[in-house]
Design a protein around this motif. Structure first.
Motif, PDB file in Angstrom:
ATOM      1  N   ILE A 273     128.773  49.869  52.016  1.00 46.74           N
ATOM      2  CA  ILE A 273     127.724  50.245  51.061  1.00 46.74           C
ATOM      3  C   ILE A 273     126.776  49.067  50.837  1.00 46.74           C
ATOM      4  CG2 ILE A 273     127.282  50.859  48.658  1.00 46.74           C
ATOM      5  CD1 ILE A 273     129.889  52.517  48.759  1.00 46.74           C
ATOM      6  N   ILE A 274     127.337  47.869  50.626  1.00 49.65           N
ATOM      7  CA  ILE A 274     126.509  46.682  50.400  1.00 49.65           C
ATOM      8  C   ILE A 274     125.657  46.381  51.638  1.00 49.65           C
ATOM      9  CG2 ILE A 274     126.597  44.181  50.047  1.00 49.65           C
ATOM     10  CD1 ILE A 274     129.029  44.673  48.217  1.00 49.65           C
ATOM     11  N   LYS A 275     126.285  46.472  52.816  1.00 51.89           N
ATOM     12  CA  LYS A 275     125.568  46.215  54.062  1.00 51.89           C
ATOM     13  C   LYS A 275     124.411  47.197  54.235  1.00 51.89           C
ATOM     14  CE  LYS A 275     126.727  45.137  58.838  1.00 51.89           C
ATOM     15  NZ  LYS A 275     127.780  45.181  59.851  1.00 51.89           N
ATOM     16  N   ASP A 276     124.651  48.463  53.915  1.00 53.79           N
ATOM     17  CA  ASP A 276     123.615  49.483  54.011  1.00 53.79           C
ATOM     18  C   ASP A 276     122.455  49.164  53.067  1.00 53.79           C
ATOM     19  OD1 ASP A 276     122.616  52.027  55.007  1.00 53.79           O
ATOM     20  OD2 ASP A 276     123.052  52.794  52.972  1.00 53.79           O
ATOM     21  N   GLN A 277     122.780  48.775  51.822  1.00 54.03           N
ATOM     22  CA  GLN A 277     121.742  48.431  50.850  1.00 54.03           C
ATOM     23  C   GLN A 277     120.928  47.220  51.304  1.00 54.03           C
ATOM     24  OE1 GLN A 277     120.825  50.135  48.096  1.00 54.03           O
ATOM     25  NE2 GLN A 277     122.303  51.699  48.735  1.00 54.03           N
ATOM     26  N   VAL A 278     121.618  46.216  51.847  1.00 50.14           N
ATOM     27  CA  VAL A 278     120.922  45.019  52.344  1.00 50.14           C
ATOM     28  C   VAL A 278     119.995  45.383  53.495  1.00 50.14           C
ATOM     29  CG1 VAL A 278     121.291  42.814  53.539  1.00 50.14           C
ATOM     30  CG2 VAL A 278     122.675  43.390  51.539  1.00 50.14           C
ATOM     31  N   GLU A 279     120.460  46.227  54.403  1.00 50.43           N
ATOM     32  CA  GLU A 279     119.623  46.649  55.528  1.00 50.43           C
ATOM     33  C   GLU A 279     118.395  47.416  55.051  1.00 50.43           C
ATOM     34  OE1 GLU A 279     122.103  48.763  58.286  1.00 50.43           O
ATOM     35  OE2 GLU A 279     123.186  46.954  58.881  1.00 50.43           O
ATOM     36  N   LYS A 280     118.583  48.277  54.036  1.00 49.54           N
ATOM     37  CA  LYS A 280     117.450  49.016  53.489  1.00 49.54           C
ATOM     38  C   LYS A 280     116.425  48.056  52.886  1.00 49.54           C
ATOM     39  CE  LYS A 280     119.632  53.444  52.395  1.00 49.54           C
ATOM     40  NZ  LYS A 280     120.033  54.361  51.308  1.00 49.54           N
ATOM     41  N   ARG A 281     116.915  47.065  52.128  1.00 51.64           N
ATOM     42  CA  ARG A 281     115.999  46.096  51.520  1.00 51.64           C
ATOM     43  C   ARG A 281     115.290  45.274  52.586  1.00 51.64           C
ATOM     44  NH1 ARG A 281     119.013  43.655  46.165  1.00 51.64           N
ATOM     45  NH2 ARG A 281     118.992  45.593  44.997  1.00 51.64           N
ATOM     46  N   MET A 282     116.011  44.883  53.618  1.00 54.39           N
ATOM     47  CA  MET A 282     115.387  44.113  54.700  1.00 54.39           C
ATOM     48  C   MET A 282     114.313  44.944  55.404  1.00 54.39           C
ATOM     49  SD  MET A 282     118.547  41.965  56.333  1.00 54.39           S
ATOM     50  CE  MET A 282     117.537  41.298  57.625  1.00 54.39           C
ATOM     51  N   LYS A 283     114.611  46.221  55.606  1.00 57.10           N
ATOM     52  CA  LYS A 283     113.639  47.105  56.246  1.00 57.10           C
ATOM     53  C   LYS A 283     112.388  47.228  55.382  1.00 57.10           C
ATOM     54  CE  LYS A 283     113.137  51.770  58.101  1.00 57.10           C
ATOM     55  NZ  LYS A 283     113.772  53.077  58.269  1.00 57.10           N
TER      56      LYS A 283
ATOM     57  N   ILE B  43     134.862  49.996  52.509  1.00 56.47           N
ATOM     58  CA  ILE B  43     133.862  50.954  52.026  1.00 56.47           C
ATOM     59  C   ILE B  43     132.801  50.228  51.210  1.00 56.47           C
ATOM     60  CG2 ILE B  43     133.489  52.900  50.467  1.00 56.47           C
ATOM     61  CD1 ILE B  43     136.230  53.990  51.395  1.00 56.47           C
ATOM     62  N   ILE B  44     133.232  49.332  50.324  1.00 55.19           N
ATOM     63  CA  ILE B  44     132.276  48.564  49.504  1.00 55.19           C
ATOM     64  C   ILE B  44     131.403  47.686  50.402  1.00 55.19           C
ATOM     65  CG2 ILE B  44     132.100  46.736  47.764  1.00 55.19           C
ATOM     66  CD1 ILE B  44     134.606  47.980  46.445  1.00 55.19           C
ATOM     67  N   GLU B  45     132.003  47.057  51.419  1.00 54.23           N
ATOM     68  CA  GLU B  45     131.244  46.252  52.371  1.00 54.23           C
ATOM     69  C   GLU B  45     130.190  47.095  53.080  1.00 54.23           C
ATOM     70  OE1 GLU B  45     133.289  44.138  55.467  1.00 54.23           O
ATOM     71  OE2 GLU B  45     134.464  43.003  54.010  1.00 54.23           O
TER      72      GLU B  45
ATOM     73  N   VAL C 187     146.792  48.428  52.125  1.00 55.62           N
ATOM     74  CA  VAL C 187     145.984  49.300  52.996  1.00 55.62           C
ATOM     75  C   VAL C 187     144.893  49.976  52.184  1.00 55.62           C
ATOM     76  CG1 VAL C 187     146.044  51.397  54.408  1.00 55.62           C
ATOM     77  CG2 VAL C 187     147.797  49.650  54.713  1.00 55.62           C
ATOM     78  N   ILE C 188     145.233  50.487  51.021  1.00 52.90           N
ATOM     79  CA  ILE C 188     144.235  51.154  50.167  1.00 52.90           C
ATOM     80  C   ILE C 188     143.179  50.142  49.717  1.00 52.90           C
ATOM     81  CG2 ILE C 188     143.868  52.297  47.958  1.00 52.90           C
ATOM     82  CD1 ILE C 188     146.577  53.664  48.362  1.00 52.90           C
ATOM     83  N   ALA C 189     143.617  48.948  49.309  1.00 47.65           N
ATOM     84  CA  ALA C 189     142.665  47.912  48.871  1.00 47.65           C
ATOM     85  C   ALA C 189     141.756  47.510  50.022  1.00 47.65           C
ATOM     86  CB  ALA C 189     143.420  46.707  48.338  1.00 47.65           C
ATOM     87  N   THR C 190     142.309  47.346  51.212  1.00 43.39           N
ATOM     88  CA  THR C 190     141.513  46.989  52.391  1.00 43.39           C
ATOM     89  C   THR C 190     140.498  48.089  52.700  1.00 43.39           C
ATOM     90  OG1 THR C 190     143.424  45.788  53.279  1.00 43.39           O
ATOM     91  CG2 THR C 190     141.644  46.284  54.801  1.00 43.39           C
TER      92      THR C 190
END
Length: 107
Positions: A24-34, A20-22, A12-15
């Motif tokens: 953060i990465i998704k947010d960074q990708v969206e920022k770069r795409m924008k 959370i890491i997903e 559960v903790i690992a998931t």
């Protein structure tokens, strides 16, 4: 605690960490795409600006050519008018000469 419960907690903790890491990465990708979209739209704006300048300069060149043609035509008219004026001045001198002759004969 059992090993099974401990394993469950670790999973559960690992998931949760993976989610959370997903995020953060998704947010960074969206920022770069924008940012890339903004750069792309900015380059389109630049392309539009360049095409507007090209169109404006072509229109200006066309107007300059038309003005040059008009100037050429007007210069021809001016030359013709100068020749006519010179002819008329010569006729005027001739008529004045004839008038002088007629005045002298009548006296």
């Amino acid at each position: 605690m059992d090993y099974i419960e401990l394993a469950g907690i670790v999973i559960v903790i690992a998931t949760g960490c993976i989610k959370i890491i997903e995020a953060i990465i998704k947010d960074q990708v969206e920022k770069r795409m924008k940012l890339e979209k903004e750069k792309l739209s900015g380059s389109h704006t630049g392309d539009n600006l360049v095409s507007n300048w090209v169109q404006w300069s072509q229109t200006l060149e066309k107007r300059v050519k038309e003005a040059e043609e008009t100037i050429g035509t007007l210069q021809e008219v001016i030359q013709y008018q100068k020749l006519k004026l010179m002819e008329m001045e010569d006729q005027n001198k001739a008529l004045r000469g004839e008038l002088q002759i007629l005045k002298s004969k009548s006296k």
